[in-house]
Design a protein around this motif. Sequence first.
Motif, PDB file in Angstrom:
ATOM      1  N   ASP A 106       0.729  -1.222  -0.036  1.00  0.00           N
ATOM      2  CA  ASP A 106       0.004  -0.233   0.200  1.00  0.00           C
ATOM      3  C   ASP A 106       0.801   1.229   0.078  1.00  0.00           C
ATOM      4  OD1 ASP A 106      -2.158  -1.584   0.063  1.00  0.00           O
ATOM      5  OD2 ASP A 106      -2.560  -1.321   2.188  1.00  0.00           O
ATOM      6  N   ARG A 108       4.447   3.533  -1.796  1.00  0.00           N
ATOM      7  CA  ARG A 108       5.176   3.738  -2.907  1.00  0.00           C
ATOM      8  C   ARG A 108       6.283   4.956  -2.606  1.00  0.00           C
ATOM      9  NH1 ARG A 108       2.386   7.872  -6.907  1.00  0.00           N
ATOM     10  NH2 ARG A 108       0.882   8.657  -5.493  1.00  0.00           N
ATOM     11  N   SER A 119      -0.078   4.526  -1.376  1.00  0.00           N
ATOM     12  CA  SER A 119      -0.090   4.416  -2.934  1.00  0.00           C
ATOM     13  C   SER A 119      -1.234   5.288  -3.161  1.00  0.00           C
ATOM     14  CB  SER A 119      -0.333   3.380  -3.273  1.00  0.00           C
ATOM     15  OG  SER A 119      -1.268   2.418  -2.655  1.00  0.00           O
ATOM     16  N   ALA A 134      -0.922   6.186  -8.430  1.00  0.00           N
ATOM     17  CA  ALA A 134       0.340   5.312  -8.408  1.00  0.00           C
ATOM     18  C   ALA A 134       0.239   4.472  -9.491  1.00  0.00           C
ATOM     19  CB  ALA A 134      -0.120   4.125  -7.173  1.00  0.00           C
TER      20      ALA A 134
END
Length: 142
Positions: A106, A108, A119, A134
Amino acid sequence: MLKGFKEFISRGNVIDLAVAVVIGAAFGAVVTALVADFITPVIAAIGGQPDFSDLSFTINGSEFAYGHFINAVISFLIIAAAVYFLVVLPLEKMLKQPDAASSESDVRACPECLSMIPSEANRCMYCTSVVGPASAAPAPAS
């Protein structure tokens, strides 16, 4: 002037800090007594010296009571261990608990600062740069 002082003293963090200092001083006194009355005699019994506080040497009429220093070092180590094992370690374990809402998939990396962000985020919480979705492909460089 007195109103500002009253507001400063009434802040919760100032009162909490004052309480922490008083309790810390009392805890230090208890640990110092523990070291002087129980731990030092046990260590000294093994080494053959009845009490570390009596250890000293004299140079040119000046007495250096290094036994008191040994007691202080032992007290410091016990206080440091107590703070670490009773405060720091439990706090670290509590902060490392995985959050049910987030997992590794979840998050990034922010394209600007490379910090890990959710994300679903549209803006980086660290550098505040706007980030796209994302799943969107990165924009071509011009």
